[in-house]
Design an enzyme around this catalytic site. Sequence first.
Site, PDB file in Angstrom:
ATOM      1  N   ASP A   1       0.853  -1.189   0.000  1.00  0.00           N
ATOM      2  CA  ASP A   1       0.000   0.000   0.000  1.00  0.00           C
ATOM      3  C   ASP A   1       0.890   1.240   0.000  1.00  0.00           C
ATOM      4  OD1 ASP A   1      -2.339  -1.499  -0.062  1.00  0.00           O
ATOM      5  OD2 ASP A   1      -2.431  -1.659   2.117  1.00  0.00           O
TER       6      ASP A   1
ATOM      7  N   LYS B   1     -10.434  -6.429  -6.688  1.00  0.00           N
ATOM      8  CA  LYS B   1     -11.852  -6.571  -6.285  1.00  0.00           C
ATOM      9  C   LYS B   1     -12.781  -6.287  -7.463  1.00  0.00           C
ATOM     10  CE  LYS B   1     -11.103  -5.553  -1.382  1.00  0.00           C
ATOM     11  NZ  LYS B   1      -9.703  -5.055  -1.386  1.00  0.00           N
TER      12      LYS B   1
HETATM   13  O1  C5P Z   1      -2.344  -2.192   6.988  1.00  0.00           O
HETATM   14  P1  C5P Z   1      -3.185  -3.400   7.163  1.00  0.00           P
HETATM   15  O2  C5P Z   1      -2.453  -4.583   7.738  1.00  0.00           O
HETATM   16  O3  C5P Z   1      -4.480  -3.111   7.890  1.00  0.00           O
HETATM   17  O4  C5P Z   1      -3.528  -3.781   5.644  1.00  0.00           O
HETATM   18  C1  C5P Z   1      -4.524  -4.625   5.314  1.00  0.00           C
HETATM   19  C2  C5P Z   1      -4.618  -4.745   3.818  1.00  0.00           C
HETATM   20  O5  C5P Z   1      -5.688  -5.646   3.560  1.00  0.00           O
HETATM   21  C3  C5P Z   1      -4.957  -3.474   3.055  1.00  0.00           C
HETATM   22  O6  C5P Z   1      -4.322  -3.557   1.777  1.00  0.00           O
HETATM   23  C4  C5P Z   1      -6.461  -3.519   2.915  1.00  0.00           C
HETATM   24  O7  C5P Z   1      -6.919  -2.899   1.752  1.00  0.00           O
HETATM   25  C5  C5P Z   1      -6.711  -5.016   2.813  1.00  0.00           C
HETATM   26  N1  C5P Z   1      -8.026  -5.459   3.258  1.00  0.00           N
HETATM   27  C6  C5P Z   1      -8.517  -5.248   4.527  1.00  0.00           C
HETATM   28  N2  C5P Z   1      -9.756  -5.705   4.900  1.00  0.00           N
HETATM   29  C7  C5P Z   1     -10.482  -6.383   4.029  1.00  0.00           C
HETATM   30  C8  C5P Z   1     -10.012  -6.624   2.747  1.00  0.00           C
HETATM   31  C9  C5P Z   1      -8.752  -6.149   2.391  1.00  0.00           C
HETATM   32  O8  C5P Z   1      -7.857  -4.637   5.355  1.00  0.00           O
HETATM   33  N3  C5P Z   1     -11.650  -6.846   4.420  1.00  0.00           N
END
Ligand code: C5P
Length: 235
Positions: free
Chosen positions: A15, A66
């Site tokens: 990200d 997605k």
């Molecule tokens: O920074 P973090 O560990 O929260 O990152 C989680 C990643 O997973 C991000 O890229 C976010 O877009 C993705 N994601 C999420 N929850 C979901 C689906 C995808 O946090 N339900």
Amino acid sequence: MDDNDPGSRIALALDVPDLEAAKKLIEETREHVGTFKVGLELYTAVGPAAVEAVHAAGAKCFLDLKLHDIPATMGRSVAQAASMGVAYLTVHAVAGPSSLRQASDNAGSTRLLGVTVLTSLDAAELEAIGLSGGPRNAVDRLARLAWDAGLRGFVTSAHECAALRAALGEEAFLVTPGIRPAGSDVGDQKRVMTPADAIGAGADLLVVGRPIRDASDPAEAAANIARQVQLALAQ
Ligand code: C5P
């Protein structure tokens, strides 16, 4: 990295806004991470170059676009992603049975991951878009619909992992974001789990972003998570 390596269970979310930052993060953590997730931000900014950067490092690419569109467009877009050799690609289960069937028919060796209900949606927001009965009900229904259309992979909160595993069986491949090592900053995630607990709940692949990206030493943070995964796998 082989399947017994704990890093093969970790997908690091790239990200970041540009290719330079993505390459730096890949380079720093590559030793401990088997899969890198290219999401909407990076893909919108630099396109297939992001996928190429992951493959150039010898890692797997998780393309998190997605997708949600009409069947013909879904089929053709999935075929394009598959031709880039990405290991995982996300599609929205609410795209419906025909679109999901077209997607699975065109996925080749790319593993499709169905997104059921975005974890940011609560019951009131689900009601507003016409999905009544609460999130649990919607997740179950959409997972079943995606399964019947040929999908075997799902993105799920680690908290729903055990229930989904019980409903779908061993063949289901479960991917869980919202992973936080004990004591780390939760950020905007509402329902988090430690790497070890997520593995214990039956997760196949853990998506981790900020706990590694924002660490003062991303390599050390990734190594720590890999160690926790290894201990959990040994149990
Ligand atoms: O920074 P973090 O560990 O929260 O990152 C989680 C990643 O997973 C991000 O890229 C976010 O877009 C993705 N994601 C999420 N929850 C979901 C689906 C995808 O946090 N339900």
